[in-house]
Design a protein around this motif. Structure first.
Motif, PDB file in Angstrom:
ATOM      1  N   THR A 159      33.183  25.727  42.788  1.00  0.00           N
ATOM      2  CA  THR A 159      33.029  26.984  42.599  1.00  0.00           C
ATOM      3  C   THR A 159      32.405  27.072  41.051  1.00  0.00           C
ATOM      4  OG1 THR A 159      35.217  27.592  41.973  1.00  0.00           O
ATOM      5  CG2 THR A 159      34.584  27.655  44.324  1.00  0.00           C
ATOM      6  N   GLY A 160      31.517  28.067  40.938  1.00  0.00           N
ATOM      7  CA  GLY A 160      30.924  28.299  39.683  1.00  0.00           C
ATOM      8  C   GLY A 160      31.902  29.375  38.892  1.00  0.00           C
ATOM      9  N   ALA A 161      31.508  29.713  37.686  1.00  0.00           N
ATOM     10  CA  ALA A 161      32.217  30.779  36.867  1.00  0.00           C
ATOM     11  C   ALA A 161      32.323  32.130  37.665  1.00  0.00           C
ATOM     12  CB  ALA A 161      31.648  30.872  35.517  1.00  0.00           C
ATOM     13  N   ASP A 162      31.229  32.435  38.386  1.00  0.00           N
ATOM     14  CA  ASP A 162      31.317  33.537  39.215  1.00  0.00           C
ATOM     15  C   ASP A 162      32.289  33.793  40.577  1.00  0.00           C
ATOM     16  OD1 ASP A 162      29.786  31.760  40.612  1.00  0.00           O
ATOM     17  OD2 ASP A 162      28.035  33.227  40.725  1.00  0.00           O
ATOM     18  N   GLY A 163      32.651  32.511  40.726  1.00  0.00           N
ATOM     19  CA  GLY A 163      33.574  32.099  42.044  1.00  0.00           C
ATOM     20  C   GLY A 163      32.786  31.718  43.259  1.00  0.00           C
ATOM     21  N   ARG A 164      31.540  31.641  43.058  1.00  0.00           N
ATOM     22  CA  ARG A 164      30.748  31.149  44.230  1.00  0.00           C
ATOM     23  C   ARG A 164      30.719  29.610  44.428  1.00  0.00           C
ATOM     24  NH1 ARG A 164      25.635  35.500  44.026  1.00  0.00           N
ATOM     25  NH2 ARG A 164      26.908  37.516  43.916  1.00  0.00           N
ATOM     26  N   LEU A 165      30.544  29.305  45.794  1.00  0.00           N
ATOM     27  CA  LEU A 165      30.334  27.915  45.968  1.00  0.00           C
ATOM     28  C   LEU A 165      29.128  27.536  45.144  1.00  0.00           C
ATOM     29  CD1 LEU A 165      31.374  27.781  49.621  1.00  0.00           C
ATOM     30  CD2 LEU A 165      32.638  27.208  47.734  1.00  0.00           C
ATOM     31  N   THR A 166      29.131  26.141  44.577  1.00  0.00           N
ATOM     32  CA  THR A 166      28.059  25.493  43.941  1.00  0.00           C
ATOM     33  C   THR A 166      28.205  24.126  44.084  1.00  0.00           C
ATOM     34  OG1 THR A 166      26.823  25.765  41.693  1.00  0.00           O
ATOM     35  CG2 THR A 166      29.447  25.366  41.850  1.00  0.00           C
ATOM     36  N   ASP A 167      27.184  23.103  43.536  1.00  0.00           N
ATOM     37  CA  ASP A 167      27.196  21.873  43.680  1.00  0.00           C
ATOM     38  C   ASP A 167      28.260  21.394  42.656  1.00  0.00           C
ATOM     39  OD1 ASP A 167      25.141  21.898  45.548  1.00  0.00           O
ATOM     40  OD2 ASP A 167      23.632  21.948  44.034  1.00  0.00           O
ATOM     41  N   PRO A 168      28.516  20.253  42.639  1.00  0.00           N
ATOM     42  CA  PRO A 168      29.536  19.570  41.610  1.00  0.00           C
ATOM     43  C   PRO A 168      28.834  19.451  40.429  1.00  0.00           C
ATOM     44  CG  PRO A 168      28.867  17.985  43.417  1.00  0.00           C
ATOM     45  CD  PRO A 168      28.444  19.314  43.891  1.00  0.00           C
ATOM     46  N   PRO A 169      29.468  19.306  39.308  1.00  0.00           N
ATOM     47  CA  PRO A 169      28.902  18.960  38.043  1.00  0.00           C
ATOM     48  C   PRO A 169      28.074  17.661  38.471  1.00  0.00           C
ATOM     49  CG  PRO A 169      31.107  19.377  37.850  1.00  0.00           C
ATOM     50  CD  PRO A 169      30.967  19.379  39.222  1.00  0.00           C
ATOM     51  N   MET A 170      26.943  17.649  37.556  1.00  0.00           N
ATOM     52  CA  MET A 170      26.154  16.343  37.502  1.00  0.00           C
ATOM     53  C   MET A 170      26.876  15.128  36.980  1.00  0.00           C
ATOM     54  SD  MET A 170      22.353  16.205  35.554  1.00  0.00           S
ATOM     55  CE  MET A 170      22.361  18.119  35.498  1.00  0.00           C
ATOM     56  N   ASN A 171      26.760  14.198  37.582  1.00  0.00           N
ATOM     57  CA  ASN A 171      27.338  12.871  37.108  1.00  0.00           C
ATOM     58  C   ASN A 171      26.432  11.786  36.592  1.00  0.00           C
ATOM     59  OD1 ASN A 171      25.699  11.607  39.121  1.00  0.00           O
ATOM     60  ND2 ASN A 171      26.915  11.769  40.748  1.00  0.00           N
ATOM     61  N   GLY A 172      26.861  10.795  35.908  1.00  0.00           N
ATOM     62  CA  GLY A 172      26.120   9.703  35.181  1.00  0.00           C
ATOM     63  C   GLY A 172      24.980   9.378  35.688  1.00  0.00           C
TER      64      GLY A 172
END
Length: 207
Positions: A138-151
């Motif tokens: 979830t993002g700062a707004d509480g909505r579903l989002t993608d995971p953080p970008m990985n290496g």
């Protein structure tokens, strides 16, 4: 010409002479032809020098940008567990490689970082029954989002930017060469018209 034949092509031995004809002394070579040859050589050398520099500068800038983005995403996104509200669709070929890679959007229920219950749609494996749990972000707004970008994603996007920069350099050089050629051609035509304007009256006098 026979329909099954192709126009004659210059012999391979003549190709270097065709490519370098502007450098050879001959009565038909104009000063603008030599200028255009020098422009072509200068642009060629510039491309050889600029491509590595462009790749490094663009890649470095892209890497820094994506790294900052990944750090921001890691700091502002929250991993939590969601519960499927209803069954996920079944794949036509269960157990196949395609089925293992396929994801279906399904309504899920989850709690955000403030422990508030929310619902949204998440991509899940086919065939999961209602009540199954999956990991979501979830993002700062509480909505579903993608995971953080990985290496791996950072490296892939950085390489894509560097490659785009490398391809852009010769394209820009080609555009510059074409523009210079048109300018020289317009100048040649203007000089030809000026010379003909001086020659035409004398030519008509001989008629």
């Amino acid at each position: 010409m026979d329909p099954g034949t192709h126009p004659a092509q210059p012999p391979p031995d003549d190709l270097p002479r065709l490519l370098l004809w502007r450098w050879r002394r001959n009565p038909l070579r104009r000063r603008s032809d030599l200028v255009q040859a020098w422009i072509a050589l200068g642009l060629f050398l510039a491309v050889l020098a600029a491509v590595p520099a462009a790749m490094f500068l663009a890649g470095d800038a892209a890497y820094r940008h994506h790294l900052r983005t990944a750090r921001h995403e890691a700091a502002t996104r929250h991993s939590t567990t969601a519960v499927l509200v209803h069954d996920a669709p079944r794949h036509p070929e269960p157990g196949s490689e395609e089925a293992r890679q396929t994801r279906y959007p399904v309504d899920v229920r989850y709690s955000d970082a403030q422990d508030r219950t929310r619902t949204g749609r998440a991509d899940v494996l086919p065939g999961l029954p209602a009540g199954s749990t999956v990991s979501v972000w979830t993002g700062a707004d509480g909505r579903l989002t993608d995971p953080p970008m990985n290496g791996d994603q950072i490296r892939s996007r950085t390489m894509g930017t560097a490659l785009a920069a490398a391809l852009a350099v010769p394209l820009v050089a080609a555009a510059v060469y074409r523009y210079a050629g048109r300018c020289l051609e317009r100048r040649n035509l203007a000089r030809w018209h000026a010379d003909w304007a001086r020659t035409a009256p004398r030519w008509d006098a001989y008629q």
